[in-house]
Design an enzyme around this catalytic site. Structure first.
Site, PDB file in Angstrom:
ATOM      1  N   SER A 184     -12.193  31.190   9.338  1.00  0.00           N
ATOM      2  CA  SER A 184     -13.593  30.883   9.092  1.00  0.00           C
ATOM      3  C   SER A 184     -13.892  29.416   9.368  1.00  0.00           C
ATOM      4  CB  SER A 184     -13.963  31.191   7.642  1.00  0.00           C
ATOM      5  OG  SER A 184     -15.278  30.751   7.336  1.00  0.00           O
ATOM      6  N   TYR A 230     -12.684  30.614  -1.236  1.00  0.00           N
ATOM      7  CA  TYR A 230     -12.779  31.252   0.080  1.00  0.00           C
ATOM      8  C   TYR A 230     -12.453  30.250   1.185  1.00  0.00           C
ATOM      9  CZ  TYR A 230     -14.759  33.667   4.123  1.00  0.00           C
ATOM     10  OH  TYR A 230     -14.931  34.255   5.361  1.00  0.00           O
TER      11      TYR A 230
END
Length: 264
Positions: A157, A170
């Site tokens: 990501s 995350y």
């Protein structure tokens, strides 16, 4: 030559599109899901060709991962490609809260610990444990003629770099996944196994639909000078290329895939 491909988190979104892309290229695909077997079977029904299957399992449970790989290997004959796509984006566990994530100043310590443990267990540790099992299988079983020993692609990501203040676990899990991928690229290169990662920004999936269709949607799209977000098909095409023989010299790379929305 048809390859055996295991895609985690394949019941929807990017994972489902990745499965479809490999199947359209003639590969056999196992779609992993945690519990959404009906959704995974619906994706399975759309795949062209034969030899596809669905397996379920919680990647946050290390004890279940060897069985998941065993079932996948039985279905495929051999796993030639692993796509570590499954990930949790943990919401605030406080009942009734509309807040997303676990920002430090607004989260209790117990909820903070729970969010970090669960996120890392799936997004980072689960991918690491799965990679161990699959890589050992790749080395134990000879590949078909004309097929590389193995290819592993991690779906990371952009959040690993730009910071994720509302979901720090995350962002940290994806940064760890990128670093893990580079370590494995060095460790597995002598065995003809490539390891790459892709770091997408926002993607137009059902998980992102609420944000993209809400009041903040225009601001999200404006993060990119293209004034849009990626499609799942675009991400899947990049994943497919990273796993291809032609991309072998890219092993160890982390491909920024965010439409110039974050440059480093």
């Amino acid at each position: 030559m048809s390859r055996g491909v295991l895609v985690t988190g394949a019941s929807r979104g990017v994972g489902a599109e990745v499965a479809k892309t490999f199947a359209r290229a003639g590969d056999r695909v196992v779609l992993h899901c945690r519990g959404a077997v009906d959704k995974a079977n619906a994706v399975l029904a759309e795949l062209p060709g034969d030899g596809h299957a669905v397996v379920s399992g919680d990647l946050g449970d290390p004890a279940g991962i060897p069985l998941l790989v065993e079932e996948s290997t039985k279905a495929l004959g051999r796993i030639d490609v692993l796509v570590n796509n499954a990930a949790l984006f943990v919401d605030d566990p406080v009942a009734g809260s509309r807040r997303i994530g676990h920002p430090l100043l607004e989260t209790s310590y117990d909820d903070w610990v729970a969010a970090w443990r669960r996120t890392l267990a799936v997004n980072l540790e689960g991918a690491a444990h799965l990679t161990w099992c699959v890589a050992r299988q790749m080395l134990d079983m000879a590949p078909a003629d004309g097929v590389r020993t193995g290819a592993i692609v991690n779906v990371g990501s952009r959040g690993a770099y730009r910071g994720e203040p509302d979901v720090p676990a995350y962002g940290a899990s994806k940064a760890g996944l990128h670093a893990f991928g580079q370590s494995m690229a060095v460790a597995l290169a002598p065995h003809d196994i490539t390891v790459t990662s892709i770091a997408p920004g926002f993607i137009a999936t059902d998980m992102a639909a609420q944000g993209l269709n809400g009041p903040g949607g225009d601001a999200i799209r404006a993060q990119s000078p293209f004034n849009r977000v990626a499609t799942a098909a675009e991400v899947a095409a990049a994943v497919h290329w990273l796993a291809s023989p032609e991309a072998g010299w890219s092993s160890g790379t982390i491909l920024d895939f965010n439409g110039a929305s974050y440059l480093r």
